[in-house]
Design an enzyme around this catalytic site. Structure first.
Site, PDB file in Angstrom:
ATOM      1  N   LYS A 163       3.857  -9.266  -1.176  1.00  0.00           N
ATOM      2  CA  LYS A 163       3.349  -8.269  -1.652  1.00  0.00           C
ATOM      3  C   LYS A 163       3.942  -6.817  -1.197  1.00  0.00           C
ATOM      4  CE  LYS A 163      -0.709  -9.190  -0.610  1.00  0.00           C
ATOM      5  NZ  LYS A 163      -2.067  -9.422  -0.452  1.00  0.00           N
ATOM      6  N   GLY A 205      -8.883  -2.989  -2.271  1.00  0.00           N
ATOM      7  CA  GLY A 205      -9.264  -4.097  -2.786  1.00  0.00           C
ATOM      8  C   GLY A 205      -8.217  -5.003  -3.518  1.00  0.00           C
ATOM      9  N   THR A 206      -6.963  -4.187  -3.345  1.00  0.00           N
ATOM     10  CA  THR A 206      -5.697  -4.787  -4.439  1.00  0.00           C
ATOM     11  C   THR A 206      -5.514  -6.215  -4.235  1.00  0.00           C
ATOM     12  OG1 THR A 206      -4.401  -3.647  -2.577  1.00  0.00           O
ATOM     13  CG2 THR A 206      -4.807  -2.370  -4.707  1.00  0.00           C
ATOM     14  N   GLY A 207      -5.325  -6.422  -2.587  1.00  0.00           N
ATOM     15  CA  GLY A 207      -4.916  -7.834  -2.351  1.00  0.00           C
ATOM     16  C   GLY A 207      -6.136  -9.003  -2.746  1.00  0.00           C
ATOM     17  N   CYS A 208      -7.029  -8.556  -2.343  1.00  0.00           N
ATOM     18  CA  CYS A 208      -8.088  -9.897  -2.862  1.00  0.00           C
ATOM     19  C   CYS A 208      -8.108  -9.687  -4.482  1.00  0.00           C
ATOM     20  CB  CYS A 208      -9.666  -9.233  -2.426  1.00  0.00           C
ATOM     21  SG  CYS A 208      -9.725  -8.892  -0.674  1.00  0.00           S
ATOM     22  N   THR A 264      -7.338   2.383  -4.175  1.00  0.00           N
ATOM     23  CA  THR A 264      -6.829   1.204  -4.352  1.00  0.00           C
ATOM     24  C   THR A 264      -7.411   0.068  -3.230  1.00  0.00           C
ATOM     25  OG1 THR A 264      -5.222   1.716  -2.557  1.00  0.00           O
ATOM     26  CG2 THR A 264      -4.412   1.964  -4.592  1.00  0.00           C
TER      27      THR A 264
HETATM   28  N1  LIG Z   1      -0.143   2.502  -5.697  1.00  0.00           N
HETATM   29  C1  LIG Z   1       0.086   1.229  -6.187  1.00  0.00           C
HETATM   30  N2  LIG Z   1       0.392   1.098  -7.744  1.00  0.00           N
HETATM   31  C2  LIG Z   1       0.844  -0.035  -8.374  1.00  0.00           C
HETATM   32  N3  LIG Z   1       0.677  -1.374  -7.756  1.00  0.00           N
HETATM   33  C3  LIG Z   1       0.458  -1.189  -6.354  1.00  0.00           C
HETATM   34  C4  LIG Z   1      -0.083  -0.065  -5.618  1.00  0.00           C
HETATM   35  N4  LIG Z   1      -0.509  -0.439  -4.118  1.00  0.00           N
HETATM   36  C5  LIG Z   1      -0.256  -1.718  -4.276  1.00  0.00           C
HETATM   37  N5  LIG Z   1       0.108  -2.122  -5.365  1.00  0.00           N
HETATM   38  C6  LIG Z   1       0.239  -3.785  -5.982  1.00  0.00           C
HETATM   39  O1  LIG Z   1      -1.130  -4.442  -5.744  1.00  0.00           O
HETATM   40  C7  LIG Z   1      -1.003  -5.620  -5.189  1.00  0.00           C
HETATM   41  C8  LIG Z   1      -1.527  -5.866  -3.975  1.00  0.00           C
HETATM   42  O2  LIG Z   1      -0.561  -5.285  -2.832  1.00  0.00           O
HETATM   43  P1  LIG Z   1      -1.027  -4.728  -1.430  1.00  0.00           P
HETATM   44  O3  LIG Z   1      -1.692  -3.488  -1.776  1.00  0.00           O
HETATM   45  O4  LIG Z   1       0.194  -4.561  -0.720  1.00  0.00           O
HETATM   46  O5  LIG Z   1      -1.888  -5.922  -0.864  1.00  0.00           O
HETATM   47  P2  LIG Z   1      -3.117  -5.720   0.254  1.00  0.00           P
HETATM   48  O6  LIG Z   1      -4.248  -4.966  -0.243  1.00  0.00           O
HETATM   49  O7  LIG Z   1      -3.123  -7.023   0.710  1.00  0.00           O
HETATM   50  O8  LIG Z   1      -2.778  -4.756   1.301  1.00  0.00           O
HETATM   51  C9  LIG Z   1       0.427  -6.040  -5.298  1.00  0.00           C
HETATM   52  O9  LIG Z   1       0.878  -6.431  -6.836  1.00  0.00           O
HETATM   53  C10 LIG Z   1       1.168  -4.489  -5.207  1.00  0.00           C
HETATM   54  O10 LIG Z   1       2.483  -4.401  -5.532  1.00  0.00           O
HETATM   55  C1  LIG Z   2     -14.373  -8.727   3.845  1.00  0.00           C
HETATM   56  C2  LIG Z   2     -13.132  -7.978   3.551  1.00  0.00           C
HETATM   57  N1  LIG Z   2     -12.074  -8.968   3.022  1.00  0.00           N
HETATM   58  C3  LIG Z   2     -10.866  -8.657   2.679  1.00  0.00           C
HETATM   59  C4  LIG Z   2     -10.750  -7.385   2.908  1.00  0.00           C
HETATM   60  C5  LIG Z   2      -8.962  -6.771   2.752  1.00  0.00           C
HETATM   61  O1  LIG Z   2      -9.094  -6.567   1.478  1.00  0.00           O
HETATM   62  P1  LIG Z   2      -7.818  -6.160   0.569  1.00  0.00           P
HETATM   63  O2  LIG Z   2      -7.963  -6.398  -0.858  1.00  0.00           O
HETATM   64  O3  LIG Z   2      -6.543  -6.531   1.243  1.00  0.00           O
HETATM   65  O4  LIG Z   2      -7.841  -4.468   0.383  1.00  0.00           O
HETATM   66  P2  LIG Z   2      -7.997  -3.406   1.572  1.00  0.00           P
HETATM   67  O5  LIG Z   2      -8.973  -3.451   2.265  1.00  0.00           O
HETATM   68  O6  LIG Z   2      -6.523  -3.495   2.181  1.00  0.00           O
HETATM   69  O7  LIG Z   2      -8.313  -2.323   0.753  1.00  0.00           O
HETATM   70  C6  LIG Z   2     -11.495  -6.222   3.326  1.00  0.00           C
HETATM   71  N2  LIG Z   2     -11.339  -4.913   3.355  1.00  0.00           N
HETATM   72  N3  LIG Z   2     -12.571  -6.824   3.504  1.00  0.00           N
END
Ligand SMILES: Nc1ncnc2c1ncn2[C@@H]1O[C@H](COP(=O)(O)OP(=O)(O)O)[C@@H](O)[C@H]1O
Ligand SMILES: Cc1ncc(COP(=O)(O)OP(=O)(O)O)c(N)n1
Length: 269
Positions: free
Chosen positions: A178, A211-214, A209
């Site tokens: 990602k 929770g994007t990864g989950c 943003t």
């Molecule tokens: N500002 C943004 N605009 C559009 N897509 C985004 C943005 N930030 C993250 N993404 C997308 O959201 C998804 C989760 O990625 P990311 O945020 O890197 O994960 P995590 O939450 O695990 O750190 C990916 O598809 C990434 O490209």
């Molecule tokens: C309980 C819990 N699990 C996973 C995460 C990480 O979530 P993610 O979607 O990667 O979002 P961010 O925390 O990076 O915004 C979490 N925070 N809590």
């Protein structure tokens, strides 16, 4: 008489986010929005909000095993998704449970929250590499997790390929790197080592943003449970998370959640 429709069933094995933006709460909301029956195995409880994680408590391994068996042995699953696993003991137990389950597994190797709070013990990294990644149908590390797991630092789109190759060495069938933390477009790379798909989306200038990864990993699991191929499931999941980020909203004083309901509003006249 019409036949009763039974939706596909998806199980998330993850931690609770009391603020409702990430973790189990994000997973179940995603599953509802995408039309599957969501179920949960809780691994840890966090006291968390838009400002960060104020506390975390993991559950005993036997509680995790018991929840998993209750769900899988009676209700059955078409896909499993993992998130926060907290400790080496939990990582190893969950990897063993997944390896005995006949369903695809989406492994989000959650390491730290967006605010930098640790969600996985450093001592668990080796178990993620050698026990969890090998049982993954798709692994979905972000750039920090890739660096932690493989030592590869991604600064450009080209680095995404090197990172993917390094993760594939540990045995997942597919890896989705990602690129959300890169500058420019939000570009992710999906590959199984021979096929490759670059998923590009406009970067939304939205700070909410959380929770994007989950959300992305759960949406992939939903697609797989519906019978999609991995590239099809990831393509649909990327579209869903992009829409959810665009609609993310302010809650609390920090980083608000993505909007899991955006697709329901779009799809409901
Ligand atoms: N500002 C943004 N605009 C559009 N897509 C985004 C943005 N930030 C993250 N993404 C997308 O959201 C998804 C989760 O990625 P990311 O945020 O890197 O994960 P995590 O939450 O695990 O750190 C990916 O598809 C990434 O490209
Ligand atoms: C309980 C819990 N699990 C996973 C995460 C990480 O979530 P993610 O979607 O990667 O979002 P961010 O925390 O990076 O915004 C979490 N925070 N809590």
């Amino acid at each position: 008489m019409s036949a009763v429709r039974v939706p596909p069933r998806v199980l998330t094995v993850a931690g609770s986010d009391s603020g409702g933006g990430a973790g189990i709460q994000a997973d179940l909301k995603t599953m509802l929005a995408l039309g599957v029956h969501g179920m949960s195995v809780l691994t840890a409880v966090t006291a968390q909000n838009s400002l960060g994680v104020q506390g975390a408590w993991e559950l005993p391994v036997e509680a995790v095993r018991a929840q998993y068996r209750s769900v899988v042995d009676d209700i059955g699953v078409q896909a499993v998704k993992t998130g926060m696993l907290a400790s080496a003991e939990l990582v190893e137990a969950v990897a063993e449970l997944i390896s005995g389950t006949d369903a695809p597994a989406v492994v989000d190797p959650v390491g730290v929250s967006k605010h930098g709070d640790p969600l996985l013990a450093a001592s668990a990294l080796d178990s993620v590499r050698t026990r969890l990644l090998p049982v993954a149908t798709v692994a979905t590390p972000n750039l920090d997790e890739v660096a932690q797991l493989t030592g590869v630092r991604v600064e450009s789109e080209d680095d995404l390929r090197r990172a993917a190759a390094a993760v594939l060495e540990y045995g997942p069938r597919w890896v989705l790197i990602k690129g959300g933390h890169l500058s420019g477009e939000a570009t992710d790379l999906l590959t199984d080592g021979s096929e490759e798909l670059l998923l590009r989306a406009p970067r939304h200038d939205n700070r909410h943003t959380h929770g994007t990864g989950c959300t992305l990993a759960s949406a992939i699991a939903c697609g797989l449970a519906k019978g999609c191929s991995v590239p099809e499931a990831v393509t649909a999941a990327k579209e869903y998370v992009t829409g959810a980020i665009a609609a993310g909203f302010a809650l609390g004083a920090g980083i608000g959640p993505v909007d899991h309901g955006w697709a329901l509003r779009r799809d409901t006249p």
